[in-house]
Design a protein around this motif. Structure first.
Motif: not given
Length: 267
Positions: A197-217
């Motif tokens: 679970v910890e690995r998956l949540m870390n990956e999810y956190s990284h995913f959120l950072l990637r998709i919000s990198d352009t100013g979205r969300l």
């Protein structure tokens, strides 16, 4: 008819037209005569439910077919249909039997509705965590009708008895908290099913950072950068209050009920 044929047709039976409450539930309350004759003396509705719960606890809900339960009891599958009309009826009673009656309230919460509801919340969560298959199948298609469900509701109303809430508000409070517990447990069990679970949540956190990198969300990004998704603790606890997220949610609900109570009191 063999066990396989019986199980295949069990969901086709429907007793809803006979009344709002299935005959097996009325029997569980003692409101309907139990079968007096049968292929095996001593076969009871309580015994059928207990056997089904034991199979589900040991091997999962899918294993608790009508045929398997009948085999455990040493009777034919059709013999069970004298006590429960469908497997859905049996499942309703299994969930009720698995959770059992609510544990007695400790003296330390007597007269303190807020402490009492904390205890009630924890007890429901503990019962659900002890029987994950049952937690996923708490009946949601109508009001509670089974003995242990209604005993738990009665206990919540006892806890709220001296508050100025209306009877409707007391019932609504109990349902609000029980629904919150069910949602919390469902999330934890779903996450706990993952081997990492910890690995998956870390990956999810990284995913959120990637998709919000352009100013979205932007607000979600602030939450991620603030550690909102870091180091989750999602191993199933003995009590729901072992989780900060759970305790936070419950306390906010209790704050809302407290505000309503305070508004009702004179002065």
């Amino acid at each position: 008819m063999d066990a396989k044929d019986a199980d295949a047709g069990e969901d086709k039976r429907d007793t809803r037209e006979a009344g709002a409450v299935p005959a097996s539930v009325e029997a569980a309350w003692g409101l309907r005569p139990r079968p007096q004759k049968g292929p095996k003396r001593g076969l009871t509705l309580d015994g059928i439910v207990a056997a089904a719960v034991a199979v589900a606890d040991a091997e999962g809900l899918d294993a608790a077919s009508m045929g398997r339960v009948a085999k455990e009891l040493g009777v034919s599958t059709m013999a069970l249909y004298r006590y429960v009309a469908t497997k859905d009826e049996l499942l309703t009673l299994m969930v009720d039997g698995a959770f059992g009656p609510p544990p007695p309230l400790p003296e330390s919460v007597e007269g303190d509705w807020r402490a009492g509801l904390r205890h009630w919340h924890q007890a429901i969560g503990a019962a659900m965590f002890a029987h994950p298959w049952a937690a996923a199948h708490v009946p949601t298609g109508g009001p509670p009708v089974t003995p242990n469900q209604l005993a738990a509701l009665d206990q919540a109303l006892y806890i709220l008895r001296d508050t100025p809430l209306t009877e409707f508000e007391k019932v609504a409070t109990a349902l609000l908290i029980s629904n919150q517990v069910r949602a919390e447990v469902s999330i934890v069990l779903a996450m706990g099913a993952s081997p990492d679970v910890e690995r998956l949540m870390n990956e999810y956190s990284h995913f959120l950072l990637r998709i919000s990198d352009t100013g979205r969300l932007p607000h979600l990004r602030t939450a991620v950068e603030g550690g909102a998704f870091d180091e989750p603790d999602v191993q199933a606890p003995q009590n729901a209050s072992d989780y900060d997220e759970f305790a936070f949610g419950l306390e906010r609900v209790l704050d809302g009920i407290q505000a309503l109570i305070d508004a009702r009191r004179p002065g």
